[in-house]
Design an enzyme around this catalytic site. Structure first.
Site, mmCIF file in Angstrom:
data_model
loop_
_atom_site.group_PDB
_atom_site.id
_atom_site.type_symbol
_atom_site.label_atom_id
_atom_site.label_comp_id
_atom_site.label_asym_id
_atom_site.label_seq_id
_atom_site.Cartn_x
_atom_site.Cartn_y
_atom_site.Cartn_z
ATOM 1 N N HIS A 182 38.553 53.474 94.298
ATOM 2 C CA HIS A 182 40.025 53.439 94.273
ATOM 3 C C HIS A 182 40.630 53.807 95.632
ATOM 4 O O HIS A 182 41.814 53.601 95.846
ATOM 5 C CB HIS A 182 40.553 54.391 93.196
ATOM 6 C CG HIS A 182 40.282 53.900 91.800
ATOM 7 N ND1 HIS A 182 41.260 53.354 91.007
ATOM 8 C CD2 HIS A 182 39.143 53.849 91.068
ATOM 9 C CE1 HIS A 182 40.740 52.997 89.841
ATOM 10 N NE2 HIS A 182 39.451 53.290 89.852
ATOM 11 N N ASP A 224 46.074 54.437 102.590
ATOM 12 C CA ASP A 224 46.091 54.505 101.125
ATOM 13 C C ASP A 224 45.247 53.351 100.600
ATOM 14 O O ASP A 224 45.337 52.239 101.128
ATOM 15 C CB ASP A 224 47.538 54.363 100.630
ATOM 16 C CG ASP A 224 47.804 55.159 99.364
ATOM 17 O OD1 ASP A 224 46.860 55.302 98.559
ATOM 18 O OD2 ASP A 224 48.938 55.633 99.183
HETATM 19 P P1 ADP Z 1 47.479 58.377 94.398
HETATM 20 O O1 ADP Z 1 46.528 57.766 93.414
HETATM 21 O O2 ADP Z 1 46.909 58.606 95.779
HETATM 22 O O3 ADP Z 1 48.158 59.614 93.894
HETATM 23 P P2 ADP Z 1 49.151 56.006 93.846
HETATM 24 O O4 ADP Z 1 50.477 55.614 94.430
HETATM 25 O O5 ADP Z 1 48.151 54.920 93.877
HETATM 26 O O6 ADP Z 1 48.667 57.309 94.628
HETATM 27 O O7 ADP Z 1 49.348 56.432 92.326
HETATM 28 C C1 ADP Z 1 50.139 57.497 92.002
HETATM 29 C C2 ADP Z 1 50.546 57.459 90.536
HETATM 30 O O8 ADP Z 1 51.002 58.752 90.168
HETATM 31 C C3 ADP Z 1 51.700 56.500 90.265
HETATM 32 O O9 ADP Z 1 51.553 55.946 88.979
HETATM 33 C C4 ADP Z 1 52.937 57.402 90.337
HETATM 34 O O10 ADP Z 1 53.980 57.008 89.496
HETATM 35 C C5 ADP Z 1 52.400 58.745 89.885
HETATM 36 N N1 ADP Z 1 53.027 59.839 90.652
HETATM 37 C C6 ADP Z 1 52.875 60.085 91.966
HETATM 38 N N2 ADP Z 1 53.604 61.150 92.349
HETATM 39 C C7 ADP Z 1 54.237 61.588 91.259
HETATM 40 C C8 ADP Z 1 55.159 62.667 91.019
HETATM 41 N N3 ADP Z 1 55.532 63.475 91.996
HETATM 42 N N4 ADP Z 1 55.614 62.816 89.763
HETATM 43 C C9 ADP Z 1 55.227 61.986 88.782
HETATM 44 N N5 ADP Z 1 54.372 60.952 88.945
HETATM 45 C C10 ADP Z 1 53.886 60.750 90.165
#
Ligand code: ADP
Length: 464
Positions: free
Chosen positions: A157, A365
């Protein structure tokens, strides 16, 4: 297809909406085959990791959830110190932040062996095995060593860095060689596939075979890009629900005379948060018409707080947002609302939809799902604009976003200004193209493409 067995560090009940799109997508495939989802329980076992046969079992409809507790020492070594302290930074190009001395390859390997041992007892000969993410890279090699011959696929991922960066890992050859125990390896982007190809040929002397094959150690591994998507329908349904609507209406009321910008992520050094705040400060300095108007809501939820690099990042963000508010704030307006908390998933679409601009500007990312969620949540008649880092895996797909280099503060500020000024017709055009792309390449497309490719891998000698 045989039974699907998914293995990931954490296991979620796919029937709960808080679980998110990936859990829902995997859940559907698991349900269809009466599958099994295996991983760590999230619990620390006092007095030692439980023995070989001991697992926790839970039934979620037709899906079996099987989890393992870990003792404090195993958890710290495998998860905190090696996965998050070494592999995460190296795979995100941050050799400077990797704690090589604090890492624990032995703990990482021990837990992978333990998972393999416990999982093996649950497997059937015709199972299709799908392993997820960097915590579990050597799992297939451990299973093969125990005699398992099922088809096995792996999806990474996070990004795969260029070979010379991987080579900074003291045990990189062992780790990369262990990938050859799988039949299929899925990566997020074509850039990642190029890095794999260079590593495989230069460091492992592997030979390319057919369109996606790499031959080494007496077997052929298929390696392909499978960019992960979101469940667009599920997210749009969430956008129409009351929690999201309330959030949207409240923000629109509160910011009726202002322009809202939004950033949402875990507080992580890969996300480019200080650079983003600096670009926002430059925007206020260079384009004074934004004074008293442009407001950045930056949500950065707590994450991995025991790792040192995260504590200093948190302090830096607090100081930067304080400085910007001090320099530019007025009695009735603060330019940055920095929130170090989680937002309920049900409210997120309302926040996205109320924003004129989303700032998704990671330094690196694997994919970035927030960019796709932002697009899905927009009103097609009056959509917001996505400012996206070219270093997010999503940039290979989302060409109609305003692509930026987050290290270039001045140009990023220019792009933000362009986003704030963009005429309605251009916003609609870009949004329509982006929405179509994320809808065609959604999480179901991703899952089906991966599983089809895994089933199509040629049968071969399984030992490495
Ligand atoms: P990572 O897997 O590195 O955290 P991604 O953007 O691929 O980054 O996925 C993040 C997921 O987590 C998304 O579905 C997003 O909506 C959720 N998310 C990220 N930050 C927050 C937050 N502060 N509060 C709620 N949900 C979050």
């Amino acid at each position: 297809m045989g039974r699907l067995v998914v293995i990931s560090n954490r296991v979620a009940d796919p029937r709960k909406t808080a679980a998110g799109g990936l859990a829902v997508a995997l859940g559907q495939a698991l349900e269809a085959s009466g599958g099994l989802w295996f991983g760590w329980s999230g619990r620390i076992a006092e007095g030692g990791t439980p023995g070989e046969g001991e697992v926790n079992r839970q039934q979620a409809g037709p899906v079996q959830l099987v989890t393992v507790d870990l003792c404090r020492e195993d958890h710290d070594a495998y998860y905190e110190r090696h996965s998050n302290g070494v592999l995460w930074p190296v795979f995100h190009y941050r050799l400077d932040l990797a704690d090589f001395d604090g890492g624990s390859i032995s703990g990482y390997r021990r837990v992978n062996q333990l998972f393999a041992l416990k999982l093996k007892a649950l497997l059937r000969p015709d199972d299709l095995i799908w392993v997820h993410d960097y915590h579990l890279i050597p799992l297939a090699a451990e299973l093969r060593a125990m005699g398992c011959e099922q088809r096995m696929g792996f999806f990474l991922h996070i990004p795969l860095p260029p070979p010379l960066m991987l080579a900074a890992l003291p045990e990189h050859e062992w780790l990369m060689r262990s990938l050859f125990a799988y039949d299929l390896v899925g990566l997020q982007s074509e850039a990642d596939v190029t890095h794999f190809a260079r590593y495989a040929s230069d460091e492992l002397q592997a030979r390319a075979e057919g369109d996606h094959g790499w031959h080494a150690f007496g077997k052929t591994l298929q390696v392909q890009a499978f960019p992960i998507g979101i469940d667009v329908d599920e997210f749009q349904a969430l956008t129409r629900q009351r929690e999201a609507q309330d959030m949207h209406d409240q923000l629109r009321r509160e910011y009726a005379r202002r322009r809202l910008l939004v950033g949402v992520e875990r507080l992580d050094y890969s996300k480019g948060l200080p650079q983003r705040l600096k670009a926002f400060r430059t925007l206020l300095q260079k384009y004074p018409e934004n004074q008293g108007s442009a407001t950045l809501i930056q949500i950065a939820s707590p994450s991995r707080e025991s790792v040192d690099a995260y504590a200093s990042l948190r302090a830096e963000l607090e100081s930067l947002s304080g400085a910007i508010n001090g320099e530019h704030g007025e009695l009735d307006w603060m330019p940055v609302r920095y929130i170090h908390r989680n937002v309920a998933r049900k409210r997120l679409p309302g926040l996205y939809r109320a924003a004129a601009v989303a700032l998704v500007t990671p330094l690196r990312d694997g994919m970035n799902l927030v960019a796709k969620e932002f697009v899905a949540a927009q009103d097609p008649e009056d959509p917001g604009v996505l400012v996206l880092s070219r270093f997010a895996g999503a940039a290979e797909q989302l060409k109609e976003a305003l692509l930026v280099n987050p290290y270039d503060t001045a140009r990023t500020a220019e792009a933000i200004q362009r986003a704030l000024q963009m005429p309605l017709a251009e916003r609609q055009q870009r949004h329509q193209a982006l929405l179509q792309r994320i809808r065609t390449h959604d999480v179901h497309w991703w899952r089906e493409r991966f599983l089809r490719a895994l089933q199509a891998t040629p049968a071969q000698e399984k030992t490495v």
